[in-house]
Design a protein around this motif. Sequence first.
Motif, PDB file in Angstrom:
ATOM      1  N   SER A 291      92.864  40.965  50.392  1.00 48.59           N
ATOM      2  CA  SER A 291      91.685  41.394  50.783  1.00 48.59           C
ATOM      3  C   SER A 291      91.098  40.409  51.722  1.00 48.59           C
ATOM      4  N   PHE A 292      90.231  40.651  52.784  1.00 46.59           N
ATOM      5  CA  PHE A 292      89.805  39.688  53.736  1.00 46.59           C
ATOM      6  C   PHE A 292      88.137  39.807  53.739  1.00 46.59           C
ATOM      7  N   ARG A 293      87.909  41.170  53.305  1.00 42.43           N
ATOM      8  CA  ARG A 293      86.342  41.543  53.111  1.00 42.43           C
ATOM      9  C   ARG A 293      86.218  42.296  52.078  1.00 42.43           C
ATOM     10  N   ARG A 294      85.169  41.903  51.360  1.00 44.63           N
ATOM     11  CA  ARG A 294      84.889  42.433  49.944  1.00 44.63           C
ATOM     12  C   ARG A 294      83.404  43.137  49.991  1.00 44.63           C
ATOM     13  N   LYS A 295      82.991  44.571  49.721  1.00 41.14           N
ATOM     14  CA  LYS A 295      82.011  44.951  49.958  1.00 41.14           C
ATOM     15  C   LYS A 295      81.779  45.733  48.380  1.00 41.14           C
TER      16      LYS A 295
ATOM     17  N   TYR B 216      84.048  49.001  48.527  1.00 48.15           N
ATOM     18  CA  TYR B 216      85.155  48.945  49.423  1.00 48.15           C
ATOM     19  C   TYR B 216      85.763  47.469  49.726  1.00 48.15           C
ATOM     20  N   GLU B 217      86.974  47.416  50.204  1.00 49.55           N
ATOM     21  CA  GLU B 217      87.660  46.138  50.511  1.00 49.55           C
ATOM     22  C   GLU B 217      88.330  46.464  51.865  1.00 49.55           C
ATOM     23  N   LEU B 218      88.430  45.393  52.887  1.00 50.79           N
ATOM     24  CA  LEU B 218      89.376  45.641  53.822  1.00 50.79           C
ATOM     25  C   LEU B 218      90.469  44.555  53.467  1.00 50.79           C
TER      26      LEU B 218
END
Length: 433
Positions: free
Chosen positions: A39-43, A46-48
Amino acid sequence: MPIGTIESLDHEARGITRLEGKTIFVDAALPGEVVEYASFRRKPSYELAHLVAVLKPSTARVEPRCPHYGICGGCAMQHMDPSAQVAAKQRVLEDSLWHIGRVRPETMLPPIHGAPWGYRHRARLAVRQVSKKGGVLIGFHEWRSSYIADMRSCLILPPHVSALLMPLRELFAALSIAERLPQVEVSVGEHCTVLLLRILEPLKARDEQLLRDFAERHDVVFYLQPKGPDSVYRFHPLPGPRLSYTLPEFDLELDFKPTDFTQVNHAVNRVLVRRTLRLLDPLPGERIADMFCGLGNFTLPIARSGATVVGVEGSEGLVQRGRENATANGLADRVEFGVANLFECSEASLAALGHFDKMLIDPPREGALELVKVIGQQDGPRRIVYVSCNPATLARDAAVLVGNKGYRFVAAGAVNMFPHTAHVESIAVFERP
């Protein structure tokens, strides 16, 4: 690193998996695959993530043909078999219709698709002087970046256009305004290939001669754009073939300017027009509306059937081109074009156009919400064919037509206008009960 099983693709062609109730979107992963990801972006919800390794590959996974794949942002799906791409886009359409609009068509149409390579007859390529990479770069932007991909060829462009990329790099590097030339737009027509250069400084005499020599050597036509779209003019050669595309099944040839909107994929556009006309079924004596008509891509084929057509479009330039094309193709007596902002459509403005037996709607990505909201529940057209370039806005508008206006949602199907990208076009049919 976490491992997940990919359930499906989202509207950006990312694989979807889940971890402890959170949705994970994984670049370049395919349905059915077991993958390792980072993962390079965590919310919170959700995650990207980037794909690290494919532990169990899909049968649809293929080796990308383009050497620039993974760096260039022009394509997102070359790792997927072209036929599987079409099926995936059909599913994206179905999912959007249900999850956004809560509507389902009675029938799913067979998807429209064509050759997956060399299809892109329109393209806007960025140009930038990058000394550390050897001079001028021309191409699409890198994936999720403002940098320009170091493209030396492009498999989705027609081969003769791909072959121009390296000669154009040499040409632009030799111009005195090399750092003031931010983009080149490509338009491939029936009789010529146009290169439209956006220039931020005037050309010097030597620059002009270099362009003339290049045009004659490579059989292209240069247009220049020193300011806004209205400043575009043909530079060299001045006399010569016009820019146009054909719809042979309807015996039509439509002229256009390099700044006009036309479909990028001429072959798929021909199939789309044929399918649209079959679904609309225009008959002699009928009065039909073509909303967001552009320069007449659907208007003129409808008129060729013998029906009377009213084409409505917000761009005065496109309407003028539509009128000229109607005259050139001997259809001026069956077509009426008008300029109107359909994003501000009202019951009064629609009623002023008169009654229509049928209607074609072909809006941009924003959709046609204001138009469908004012279609009469009793006196509206008995059939509507809606050509969409955004499944989300189609779903939203379909919900209005079905839920508020009483139309049956007869059919829908995907159109693969842009192979190897996540872009989904579609066609839908609505009828009065």
